[in-house]
Design a protein around this motif. Structure first.
Motif, mmCIF file in Angstrom:
data_model
loop_
_atom_site.group_PDB
_atom_site.id
_atom_site.type_symbol
_atom_site.label_atom_id
_atom_site.label_comp_id
_atom_site.label_asym_id
_atom_site.label_seq_id
_atom_site.Cartn_x
_atom_site.Cartn_y
_atom_site.Cartn_z
ATOM 1 N N HIS A 1 0.813 -1.232 0.000
ATOM 2 C CA HIS A 1 0.000 0.000 0.000
ATOM 3 C C HIS A 1 0.837 1.269 0.000
ATOM 4 C CE1 HIS A 1 -3.212 -2.722 0.882
ATOM 5 N NE2 HIS A 1 -2.651 -3.092 2.011
ATOM 6 N N VAL A 2 1.816 1.284 0.904
ATOM 7 C CA VAL A 2 2.529 2.533 1.151
ATOM 8 C C VAL A 2 3.352 2.953 -0.061
ATOM 9 C CG1 VAL A 2 4.146 3.705 2.670
ATOM 10 C CG2 VAL A 2 2.626 1.952 3.580
ATOM 11 N N SER B 1 8.253 -8.461 5.078
ATOM 12 C CA SER B 1 7.917 -7.112 4.624
ATOM 13 C C SER B 1 8.866 -6.126 5.309
ATOM 14 C CB SER B 1 6.467 -6.781 4.967
ATOM 15 O OG SER B 1 6.308 -6.651 6.368
ATOM 16 N N PHE B 2 8.742 -4.863 4.949
ATOM 17 C CA PHE B 2 9.589 -3.838 5.543
ATOM 18 C C PHE B 2 8.744 -2.780 6.221
ATOM 19 C CE2 PHE B 2 12.507 -5.783 2.672
ATOM 20 C CZ PHE B 2 13.779 -5.521 3.155
ATOM 21 N N GLY B 3 9.198 -2.362 7.374
ATOM 22 C CA GLY B 3 8.677 -1.133 7.946
ATOM 23 C C GLY B 3 9.600 -0.019 7.484
ATOM 24 N N HIS B 4 9.028 1.122 7.113
ATOM 25 C CA HIS B 4 9.900 2.187 6.604
ATOM 26 C C HIS B 4 9.196 3.535 6.687
ATOM 27 C CE1 HIS B 4 7.778 2.671 2.667
ATOM 28 N NE2 HIS B 4 7.362 1.458 2.988
ATOM 29 N N THR B 5 9.994 4.585 6.662
ATOM 30 C CA THR B 5 9.420 5.921 6.581
ATOM 31 C C THR B 5 9.285 6.294 5.107
ATOM 32 O OG1 THR B 5 11.626 6.896 6.776
ATOM 33 C CG2 THR B 5 10.341 6.668 8.800
ATOM 34 N N GLY C 1 6.368 11.823 4.662
ATOM 35 C CA GLY C 1 4.959 11.453 4.710
ATOM 36 C C GLY C 1 4.051 12.393 3.962
ATOM 37 N N GLY C 2 2.988 11.820 3.434
ATOM 38 C CA GLY C 2 1.932 12.632 2.847
ATOM 39 C C GLY C 2 2.191 13.060 1.412
#
Lengths: 290, 218
Positions: free
Chosen positions: B89-90, B170-174, B192-193
């Motif tokens: 998604h991100v 999966s990866f967590g990321h900014t 973000g955004g």
């Protein structure tokens, strides 16, 4: 066969003795080797598991992260060792490093670019070092920075127990150090007792860079910056914490998360790590956990 | 926060570009050797300022399987971000935001802007990245690349992008969008955004500050 009942005791004593012998050997090696060459004195760290700070799934045990065997430097890198590196690699001298790779405080306490001076004794840990510089140092010495999991795995050991949580006073000792004011100049590395694995200064002297320093508090689906793991901070508590009593680990994670690669901090140093040597039977060298 | 600082940075960067831009595209006034042809291809090219992201040692491979250096993008403003291929998604959102940022540049200068999407998942193959190109309809101005764990860690740290591989793969990321000037220096970034006005202005300023005559990219 008839000596069977004695075996466990003998073995336990043997392990303790060998751990001590290892520490003595490392200390001796360090004393002999360090001044002449900056080659790290490696300690073999056996495979282990670390618990993540923030619970990822419902079943905390499933989250335990395996850590493969690796080697960790017995002590943090000293000013003297970094001086030798800076002389050999002038691009890492103060004044030569671009701001992208180190902010203005880089080696600020040194008297000059190749002169540590009185505030940075040669045998004290080097601080005010950026992640990029620490990484370059380790690469030049056949190593790398430890991952956060590796660092925590080594630092999990107490002085007499493979897992410090089983050791009275382990947490209090760490928090006690965190509460202390940092002496200036810093004392020499390798002075305190080594931990169970034979590693010095993990919970003393300075905080240390890890390769993946910024990611502890990053979780999946952080759609927006700072979204983070909401359950971890909900109501100021630690709902998703694997072990809320482990304040010290939270402090380390919070500190690491606050860093950027170019930052230089006066109580932040580093030590190197390296992949495990390919040994025929690595277990023979390691004190296994019961 | 104040819009002045990023604006000042953008102006300063644009000024520097005007002053030094000619040097970056071929002529080598300050350096004896360094063949001009190699200047845009080699990340170690001496024409790059020390603070250039292109001066980092980050060997990558593009989605055609060819070796790729970010320094190859020198000479025009760049929007750079980091994603991973299997991101559900991100990352598609982040890619869309990057393209929105490019589309916000007035049409007259939009063609100058390049986009770099770098994967922080070392297991993303060129073929997989190429699939992303097709899936998102990304044109020639978009460069997709990946690299070793060490290479992408260095780039992510320089761009202050945080990521962590999670147990499920999966990866967590900014999510960070960064605008680089034609010499690879960071002039603006946003975490973000959808791209905000400061980021858009920084890119538009960079795109409008055309250094010297047009040139062919090597």
């Amino acid at each position: 066969m008839d000596r069977r009942p004695q075996r466990p005791r003998k073995r336990a004593a043997g392990w303790r003795a060998s751990a001590r012998a290892r520490v003595a050997l490392i200390t001796a090696l360090g004393a002999v080797v360090a001044p002449a060459s900056a080659a790290p004195v490696w300690v073999a760290i056996p495979a282990g598991k670390v618990r993540p700070l923030i619970r990822v799934s419902e079943e905390p045990k499933a989250d335990a992260q395996p850590v493969a065997p690796f080697r960790l430097a017995a002590r943090p890198v000293t000013n003297g060792e970094f001086l030798a590196f800076a002389r050999a690699h002038p691009r890492w001298q103060r004044g030569a490093v671009p701001a992208l790779l180190a902010e203005g405080g880089y080696l600020a306490r040194w008297a000059g670019p190749t002169t540590p001076g009185p505030r940075a004794p040669l045998d004290a840990p080097v601080v005010e070092i950026s992640w990029f510089a620490a990484r370059a140092y380790c690469e030049a010495h056949g190593g790398r920075l430890p991952t956060e999991a590796e660092w925590e795995r080594a630092a999990m050991a107490g002085q007499t127990h493979p897992d410090g949580r089983d050791e009275p006073g382990y947490r209090a000792r760490i928090l006690g150090w965190y509460a202390e004011r940092q002496p200036d100049p810093l004392p020499a590395v390798g002075q305190g007792p080594a931990n169970y694995l034979g590693v010095f200064d993990l919970h003393a002297l300075v905080w240390e860079w890890v390769d993946d320093f910024g990611a502890t508090l990053v979780t999946a689906d952080a759609r927006e910056a700072g979204d983070g793991p909401s359950a971890a901070f909900c109501a100021g508590g630690a709902l998703a914490a694997t072990d809320p009593a482990d304040y010290a680990a939270f402090m380390r994670a919070a500190f690491r998360s606050s860093l950027k690669g170019r930052h230089t901090v006066r109580n932040l140093g580093f030590r190197c790590a390296a992949d495990a040597l390919a040994l025929a039977s690595p277990r023979a060298h390691q004190g296994g956990t019961p | 926060m104040s819009a002045r600082l990023p604006f000042a940075l953008a102006v300063a960067a644009a000024t520097l570009t005007l002053v030094f831009g000619a040097g970056s595209v071929g002529a080598q006034p300050c350096h004896e050797e360094a063949p001009p042809a190699a200047a845009s291809a080699s990340a170690a090219a001496p024409v790059l300022p020390a603070d250039s992201v292109y001066a980092l040692d980050v060997p990558l491979t593009d989605d055609a399987g060819a070796p790729f250096r970010l320094g190859a993008l020198a000479g025009q403003p760049v929007v750079i971000t980091m994603v991973y291929g299997r991101c559900p998604h991100v990352c598609p959102l982040l890619i869309r935001h990057a393209m929105q940022l490019v589309e916000s540049v007035p049409a007259a200068h939009r063609g100058r802007v390049k986009v770099a999407l770098v994967s922080f998942d070392p297991s993303d193959t060129p073929a997989f990245l190429h699939g992303l190109r097709d899936k998102h309809g990304l044109g020639a101005a978009v460069h997709l690349a990946g690299g070793s764990e060490a290479a992408v860690r260095v780039l992510a740290t320089a761009l202050d992008i945080r990521y962590r591989k999670l147990p499920d793969g999966s990866f967590g990321h900014t999510s960070v969008l960064t605008v680089l000037d034609p010499q690879g220096r960071i002039v603006s970034r946003q975490e973000g955004g959808a791209p905000g006005p400061e980021l858009k202005k920084a890119l538009a300023d960079q795109a409008a500050a055309r250094p010297g005559p047009a040139r062919e990219d090597g």
